[in-house]
Every structure is written in structure tokens, then in C-alpha cells.
Design an enzyme around this catalytic site. Structure first.
Site, PDB file in Angstrom:
ATOM      1  N   TYR A  52      14.793  30.658   6.860  1.00 56.30           N
ATOM      2  CA  TYR A  52      13.579  31.302   7.349  1.00 56.30           C
ATOM      3  C   TYR A  52      13.608  31.445   8.871  1.00 56.30           C
ATOM      4  CZ  TYR A  52      11.218  30.760   2.830  1.00 56.30           C
ATOM      5  OH  TYR A  52      10.843  30.846   1.512  1.00 56.30           O
TER       6      TYR A  52
ATOM      7  N   ARG B   8     -10.053   0.448  15.190  1.00 54.34           N
ATOM      8  CA  ARG B   8      -9.784   1.236  13.989  1.00 54.34           C
ATOM      9  C   ARG B   8     -10.620   0.694  12.825  1.00 54.34           C
ATOM     10  NH1 ARG B   8      -3.808   1.622  11.342  1.00 54.34           N
ATOM     11  NH2 ARG B   8      -4.378  -0.536  10.841  1.00 54.34           N
TER      12      ARG B   8
ATOM     13  N   MET C 271      10.778  24.406   1.530  1.00 56.03           N
ATOM     14  CA  MET C 271      10.035  23.565   0.611  1.00 56.03           C
ATOM     15  C   MET C 271      10.939  22.796  -0.353  1.00 56.03           C
ATOM     16  SD  MET C 271       7.015  24.616  -2.077  1.00 56.03           S
ATOM     17  CE  MET C 271       5.943  25.248  -0.786  1.00 56.03           C
TER      18      MET C 271
ATOM     19  N   LYS D  66       0.835  -1.202   0.000  1.00 58.34           N
ATOM     20  CA  LYS D  66       0.000   0.000   0.000  1.00 58.34           C
ATOM     21  C   LYS D  66       0.869   1.251   0.000  1.00 58.34           C
ATOM     22  CE  LYS D  66      -0.288  -0.273   5.033  1.00 58.34           C
ATOM     23  NZ  LYS D  66      -1.122  -0.114   6.228  1.00 58.34           N
TER      24      LYS D  66
END
Length: 348
Positions: free
Chosen positions: A244, A130, A292, A35
């Protein structure tokens, strides 16, 4: 700006599958969870390699993932869908011969009404709360389901990565109480459950993270390597800041390299100043915030500036990187971005 380079060693994936398979008795089948795009490594290539290695039972999260795996491995494998039979899934399940793991009475009704005679499995809740049928629903539907012949009856362990956690024994007892005596195959163990011992193995085990080199399978062969090119270097003088938010300030004159990778590529912002990358055998600390597309690294101590720095490799696993970021190896792997120049070794 050059792309970072990701290498996926498919021979290592196959070796990890064989190693985990060897931990079970011969009558126990070892499947594979593929998956989330093969845990970020590329589901098509991984599934083909595992199929060539002998895997005949694959596990995905949703039906659309199952379609990809069916196209990769052909017709002679079972592909189980953990989310079960959702609204709108019927055509996909039937066209691609996918096996929904029915989780609730409404899914049972939907499946029997919209896809009568189509293969299915059953997922039970043994305490994780779940997915899966609770005890009362299972008791009410058990006879009908067993008469219809599920391909697999399974549950999932919540704390298998903690071998001494009492939840493991509790769930094992619940699973046995709910399923002992049925005539159909059972499965409880993923990677952590395999390592707990043979009493957790039943008829089929379904390793996931261990195939891709992550904990709790500490003997796993590393699967992924990641290196990023240095885009630019600069000298930063004392009291100047980097990145930043001015979160890192130079104490001495420093050489700072900016590499082409960032949180858009799955290198999560939480790495910050806790992470490091490698120049060969030499660690280099990350300084300032991960942005990013870029990460800044202190390379002042290097005798020679290389063209690339290693993010994942022989000195830093996905779990090491996860520890620095305050997360788990699963998140690092499944977040691997699509901008990487990918190379697959050992393709089937």
C-alpha cells in the site's frame, strides 16, 4: 491462507515467576498479574501453570477477567480486581469470590452497602494520578477501612522501569507515610518494583510483564515464539513498488515473500520498513507497509526460501519487535491476535 503459529512456553512463565520470587525475602508472597488474557498469552493456561507452581494471589483488571481465572485455578486462591467495585459487579464479585481493590470513597460506599462482609482491598494513589484513593480520602476513611479488615493495601509505581527516576523514592516515601503502622498486608511492587530492591517489596509483590519475558526483567526466559508461513514469493524488478502507498521501491531485482500475518494479528502497522523477521539465523527486512493480514519481506539474499519465517524467537524478542515499531513490549504481547494457531508447551 495458512495461519501463523504462536507457541507459548508455560515452563518459561513458571521459571520467570520462580526467578522473580527468589529476589524477595521468604516472608514476601509473590503473586502474578494475569490481566489482559495473561498479557496476550492465554490467561487460563497461564493461571493454571502458575497456580501449580505455587501462586495463590492473582491480579486482573476487571471482574469479568477474574471469573475466568477463578474457573482456571479453583477455590484456594485470592483474585484481586484492580478496577475495584464497579456498578454491576456485585454479583460477579460475590459468586466468584473476587477481591475488589477499592479506589475511591464511592466504591467504598458501594461495597459496604451492596456486599457487606465480602473481602476487599484498598488501592492508594501515591503520585501516579491514575487509580487509587488520594491522601485526603484515605485519611478520612482509614479507620473505617482498617476496622473492616482489607485483604491488601496497595499502590502502583509510575517509573519503576527507570531505576534512577526520583519518582520511585517519592512514591515509596508516600506509601510508607500513608500506611506505616497498619496491621494489614501491603503491596507496592510489580516487576520493575521487584528489581528496585527489597525496600519496595513489603508483604506481597505482583509481577506482570516479567513473567512473560519482557523488560525490565532482562534475565527473563523468553515465553513466546511466532512464525508465519510464506503464502507467495515473487520477483520484483527495479523501480517496481511493494504494498500500500508504494512506500518501498526495489533498487535491484528482488525476491519478495508475502507472509500470513498483519496488524489484525497484533503486528502493528508502525513496524513498516523498520522491522525484520528471521529465516533461521538470517535476518530478512520487512519492506512496504504492514497490512491487515499480510507482511512483505525481502528474501533476495537467502540461498533457499523456507516455508515459514520467524517473527518472534531466539533472535527477536517482544521488546526487539517493539523497538522497531516505536512502542513497548506490553503492546506487542497484549495485541497478539486470535487467528494464530496456538500451541502451549508445559501445560499444568
Amino acid at each position: 491462507m495458512g495461519a501463523a503459529h504462536l507457541t507459548v512456553d508455560l515452563d518459561a512463565v513458571a521459571a520467570n515467576w520462580r526467578a522473580l520470587d527468589a529476589l524477595s525475602q521468604p516472608h514476601v508472597e509473590t503473586g502474578a498479574a494475569v490481566k489482559a488474557d495473561g498479557y496476550g498469552t492465554g490467561a487460563t493456561d497461564v493461571a493454571r501453570k502458575l497456580h501449580a507452581s505455587g501462586v495463590r494471589s492473582f491480579f486482573v483488571a476487571v471482574a469479568s477477567e477474574g471469573v475466568i481465572i477463578r474457573r482456571a485455578v479453583g477455590t484456594d486462591a485470592d483474585i484481586h480486581v484492580f478496577s475495584g467495585h464497579m456498578h454491576g459487579d456485585t454479583d460477579l464479585l460475590q459468586q466468584h469470590r473476587l477481591i475488589p481493590m477499592l479506589n475511591a470513597p464511592e466504591q467504598v460506599a458501594r461495597h459496604f452497602q451492596s456486599a457487606p462482609g465480602h473481602p476487599f482491598g484498598v488501592q492508594l494513589d501515591t503520585g501516579m494520578n491514575r487509580l487509587g484513593m488520594e491522601r485526603g480520602d484515605w485519611d478520612a476513611l482509614k479507620s473505617e477501612l482498617m476496622d473492616a479488615g482489607p485483604r491488601l493495601v496497595m499502590s502502583h509505581l509510575a517509573c519503576a522501569d527507570e531505576p534512577d527516576h526520583p519518582m520511585n523514592a517519592q512514591q515509596l516515601h508516600s506509601f510508607r507515610t500513608m500506611t506505616d503502622g497498619i496491621a494489614h498486608r501491603r503491596s507496592l511492587a510489580a516487576t520493575g518494583g521487584i528489581l528496585l530492591g527489597t525496600e519496595y517489596h513489603f508483604d506481597l509483590v505482583r509481577p506482570g510483564i516479567g513473567l512473560y519475558g519482557g523488560r525490565p526483567f532482562d534475565d527473563a526466559t523468553p515465553v513466546v515464539a511466532l512464525s508465519a508461513p510464506i503464502v507467495q514469493t515473487r520477483i520484483v524488478r527495479p523501480f517496481e513498488t511493494v504494498g500500500y502507498g508504494n512506500t518501498w521501491t526495489a533498487n535491484v531485482e528482488s525476491c519478495i515473500a508475502t507472509i500470513s500475518a498483519g496488524y489484525a494479528d497484533g503486528l502493528i502497522r508502525g513496524l513498516g520498513s523498520n522491522g525484520r523477521v528471521w529465516a533461521g539465523d538470517v535476518p530478512c527486512p520487512i519492506v512496504g507497509r504492514v497490512s491487515m493480514d499480510l507482511i512483505t519481506v525481502d528474501v533476495t539474499h537467502l540461498e533457499e526460501i523456507p516455508e515459514t519465517l520467524d517473527i518472534l524467537g531466539p533472535h527477536q524478542s517482544v521488546d526487539d519487535l517493539a523497538d522497531a515499531a516505536g512502542t513497548i513490549g506490553y503492546e506487542i504481547l497484549t495485541s497478539l491476535g486470535h487467528r494464530y494457531a496456538r500451541h502451549y508447551e508445559g501445560a499444568a
